[in-house]
Write an enzyme that holds these catalytic residues in place. Structure first.
Site, mmCIF file in Angstrom:
data_model
loop_
_atom_site.group_PDB
_atom_site.id
_atom_site.type_symbol
_atom_site.label_atom_id
_atom_site.label_comp_id
_atom_site.label_asym_id
_atom_site.label_seq_id
_atom_site.Cartn_x
_atom_site.Cartn_y
_atom_site.Cartn_z
ATOM 1 N N HIS A 195 1.298 -1.137 0.189
ATOM 2 C CA HIS A 195 0.333 -0.071 0.280
ATOM 3 C C HIS A 195 0.814 1.513 0.046
ATOM 4 C CE1 HIS A 195 1.460 0.191 3.857
ATOM 5 N NE2 HIS A 195 0.500 0.580 4.247
ATOM 6 N N ASP A 197 0.834 5.564 1.718
ATOM 7 C CA ASP A 197 0.495 5.714 2.793
ATOM 8 C C ASP A 197 -0.401 7.286 2.834
ATOM 9 O OD1 ASP A 197 0.760 4.190 4.662
ATOM 10 O OD2 ASP A 197 2.664 5.129 5.562
ATOM 11 N N HIS A 252 4.625 -0.037 -0.081
ATOM 12 C CA HIS A 252 5.494 -1.115 0.689
ATOM 13 C C HIS A 252 4.383 -1.857 1.339
ATOM 14 C CE1 HIS A 252 3.719 2.816 3.475
ATOM 15 N NE2 HIS A 252 3.895 1.839 4.210
ATOM 16 N N ARG A 262 8.204 -9.200 15.036
ATOM 17 C CA ARG A 262 8.169 -7.260 14.662
ATOM 18 C C ARG A 262 7.550 -6.367 15.982
ATOM 19 N NH1 ARG A 262 10.980 -4.229 10.234
ATOM 20 N NH2 ARG A 262 8.896 -2.414 10.134
HETATM 21 C C1 LIG Z 1 -7.479 -1.370 3.770
HETATM 22 C C2 LIG Z 1 -7.890 0.482 4.355
HETATM 23 C C3 LIG Z 1 -6.575 0.319 6.322
HETATM 24 C C4 LIG Z 1 -6.277 1.297 5.881
HETATM 25 C C5 LIG Z 1 -7.226 2.423 5.338
HETATM 26 C C6 LIG Z 1 -8.121 1.476 3.777
HETATM 27 O O1 LIG Z 1 -9.384 1.611 3.472
HETATM 28 C C7 LIG Z 1 -6.684 2.383 3.100
HETATM 29 C C8 LIG Z 1 -5.959 2.763 4.027
HETATM 30 C C9 LIG Z 1 -5.279 2.147 4.474
HETATM 31 C C10 LIG Z 1 -4.501 2.906 5.862
HETATM 32 C C11 LIG Z 1 -2.846 2.421 5.377
HETATM 33 C C12 LIG Z 1 -1.972 3.771 6.073
HETATM 34 C C13 LIG Z 1 -2.068 3.112 7.496
HETATM 35 O O2 LIG Z 1 -2.131 2.266 8.283
HETATM 36 C C14 LIG Z 1 -3.647 3.990 8.182
HETATM 37 C C15 LIG Z 1 -4.067 3.681 9.035
HETATM 38 C C16 LIG Z 1 -4.527 4.987 6.889
HETATM 39 O O3 LIG Z 1 -4.589 5.946 7.461
HETATM 40 O O4 LIG Z 1 -4.276 4.080 5.559
HETATM 41 C C17 LIG Z 1 -4.598 2.611 7.027
HETATM 42 C C18 LIG Z 1 -5.928 1.932 7.399
HETATM 43 C C19 LIG Z 1 -6.303 1.269 8.160
HETATM 44 O O5 LIG Z 1 -5.667 0.438 8.560
HETATM 45 O O6 LIG Z 1 -7.682 1.732 8.563
HETATM 46 O O1 LIG Z 2 4.305 -2.251 10.165
HETATM 47 C C1 LIG Z 2 4.902 -1.812 9.317
HETATM 48 O O2 LIG Z 2 6.643 -1.416 9.511
HETATM 49 C C2 LIG Z 2 4.486 -0.265 8.160
HETATM 50 C C3 LIG Z 2 3.125 -0.830 8.315
HETATM 51 C C4 LIG Z 2 2.546 0.355 7.546
HETATM 52 O O3 LIG Z 2 3.127 0.522 6.587
HETATM 53 C C5 LIG Z 2 1.371 0.905 7.767
HETATM 54 O O4 LIG Z 2 0.555 0.851 9.741
HETATM 55 O O5 LIG Z 2 0.923 1.071 7.747
HETATM 56 FE FE LIG Z 3 2.147 2.148 5.480
#
Ligand SMILES: C=C1C[C@]23C[C@@]1(O)CC[C@H]2[C@@]12CC[C@H](O)[C@@](C)(C(=O)O1)[C@H]2[C@@H]3C(=O)O
Ligand SMILES: O=C(O)CCC(=O)C(=O)O
Ligand SMILES: [Fe+2]
Length: 324
Positions: A195, A197, A252, A262
Site C-alpha cells: 500500500h 500511506d 511498501h 516485529r
Molecule cells: C484498507 C485500508 C486500511 C487503511 C484504510 C484503508 O481503507 C486504506 C488505507 C489504509 C491505511 C494505510 C496507512 C495507515 O496504516 C492507515 C491507518 C491509513 O491511514 O491508511 C491505514 C488504514 C487503516 O488501517 O485503517
Molecule cells: O509495520 C510496519 O513496519 C509498517 C506498517 C505500515 O506500513 C502501516 O501501518 O501503514
Molecule cells: Fe504504511
C-alpha cells in the site's frame, strides 16, 4: 525481547500472499540530521524513493524503548483483555483485519488518533497512554523538522509551509503500533499488504526484526535492513500531490517472519480535514498544470476508506483518470 504469539482462531486461508523476496537493499538514503547537506539528501530521496532513513535525530533510545516495552506488555496480555481495547472502528485494538474492506494480515495492532487526546481506550494503562502521547509529540517534531528542511531545499516559501499542516491543532494525524508475531507458515501470510500511506509523511520505527519492504520505481520489491535506533520516513500520497508528483508516495509492505516478532510504531502526519490538497503554487513552474483534481483531506480520506489496501487511491484523483 519475546512477544508471545497467539493461536490462529479464525480461518484466514484467503489472506493475500506475497511473492517471497530477500533482496536486501543497501542503498537506502541515510539522512544525518546534523549534516548541513541533510536537506539536499532529503529532497533527492523523496524524488527517487519516497523513502529514507534518519540518523542523529536526537530521540533517545530509552525514550523509544519505554514505549516499546509497554506495547509488548499489552500485546502479551490475554486475547480477551486486548479485545477490550477494540475493535478499531475507527481507533483501538485490531487483530488480523486491516481497515474496513476485507484486508487481512499477520498482524495485531493499536490504532490511535493523535488529535483527540482525551480519547480513552479501555485496557490501555495510564503509563502506556502517557508514553504514547510523549512519543507522538516527538514524532510530530521530527516530521516537522524534515518538512521544514524540505521546504528550504525546494525554496517554496516560508519554512513552515508544509510543517504548519502537522502543527495545526486540527491536524488529522494517526499513530499505530503493529505487532507481527512469528508466522508458522512462512511466506504463506503477508504481515501488512502492499500500500501507500494516504497522509503527508509517515515515520516508522521498528525493533531489529526485518520484514519491511519498499517498491522501487521499476516495481522491484526490496527489503529494508532493520535498524532499531533509526527512523524511516515514507512520503505519503498527500505530499506527492502537494509537490505535483515531484515526490513519490512509496509503496511498501511488511512480510511476516517465521522466527522473530516485529514491533513497529508509525506516526502518520496528516493535515486538517478541511485542508485543500493541491500542488503548492510556489512549487509550480510557469505554465505547469496540476496533475490532480482538487480535493480536501476529508474527500481523500472518505474515498480512501472505501478502497482495499493495495488499491491505487490517488489514481482516482488524477486528471488523466476517466470514470467508466
Ligand atoms: C484498507 C485500508 C486500511 C487503511 C484504510 C484503508 O481503507 C486504506 C488505507 C489504509 C491505511 C494505510 C496507512 C495507515 O496504516 C492507515 C491507518 C491509513 O491511514 O491508511 C491505514 C488504514 C487503516 O488501517 O485503517
Ligand atoms: O509495520 C510496519 O513496519 C509498517 C506498517 C505500515 O506500513 C502501516 O501501518 O501503514
Ligand atoms: Fe504504511
Amino acid at each position: 525481547m519475546v512477544v508471545v504469539s497467539q493461536p490462529v482462531d479464525e480461518n484466514f486461508a484467503h489472506i493475500r500472499t506475497c511473492k517471497p523476496t530477500s533482496n536486501i537493499f543497501t542503498e537506502i538514503p541515510v539522512v544525518d540530521l546534523l549534516d548541513p547537506d541533510a536537506k539536499t539528501i532529503i529532497v533527492e530521496a523523496c524524488k527517487e524513493f519516497g523513502f529514507f532513513k534518519v540518523i542523529n535525530h536526537g530521540v533517545p533510545l530509552e525514550f523509544i524503548a519505554r514505549l516499546e516495552d509497554e506495547a509488548i506488555k499489552f500485546f502479551n496480555s490475554p486475547q480477551p483483555e486486548k479485545e477490550k481495547s477494540g475493535p478499531p472502528n475507527p481507533f483501538g485494538y485490531g487483530d488480523k483485519k486491516i481497515g474496513p474492506n476485507g484486508d487481512v494480515g499477520w498482524v495485531e495492532y493499536l490504532l490511535f488518533s493523535t488529535n483527540s487526546r482525551k480519547l480513552i481506550l479501555p485496557g490501555v494503562s495510564e503509563s502506556f497512554w502517557s508514553f504514547v502521547n510523549e512519543y507522538v509529540s516527538a514524532m510530530r517534531n521530527l516530521a516537522c523538522e524534515v518538512l521544514e528542511k524540505t521546504a528550504e531545499e525546494l525554496q517554496i516559501g516560508p519554512r513552515d509551509i508544509l510543517s504548519k499542516l502537522l502543527r495545526d491543532e486540527k491536524s488529522d494525524s494517526y499513530f499505530r503500533i503493529n505487532h507481527y508475531p512469528p508466522c508458522p507458515e512462512l511466506q504463506a501470510w503477508s504481515g501488512f499488504g502492499d500500500h501507500t500511506d494516504p497522509q503527508i509523511i509517515s515515520i516508522v520505527r521498528s525493533n531489529n526484526t526485518s520484514g519491511l519492504q519498499i517498491s522501487l520505481k521499476d516495481g522491484t520489491w526490496v527489503s529494508v535492513p532493520p535498524d532499531h535506533s533509526s527512523f524511516f520516513i515514507n512520503v505519503g500520497d498527500s505530499l506527492q500531490v502537494l509537490t505535483n508528483g515531484r515526490f513519490r508516495s512509496v509503496r511498501h509492505r511488511v512480510l511476516a517472519g517465521s522466527l522473530n516478532s516485529r514491533i513497529s510504531m508509525i506516526f502518520f502526519g496528516g493535515p486538517p480535514l478541511t485542508e485543500k490538497i493541491t500542488p503548492l503554487s510556489s512549487i509550480m513552474e510557469q505554465g505547469e498544470e496540476s496533475l490532480y483534481n482538487e480535493f480536501t483531506w476529508y474527500d481523500y480520506k472518505k474515498s480512501a476508506y472505501k478502497t482495499r489496501l493495495s488499491d491505487n487511491r490517488l489514481g482516482l484523483f488524477e486528471k488523466s483518470f476517466t470514470h467508466n
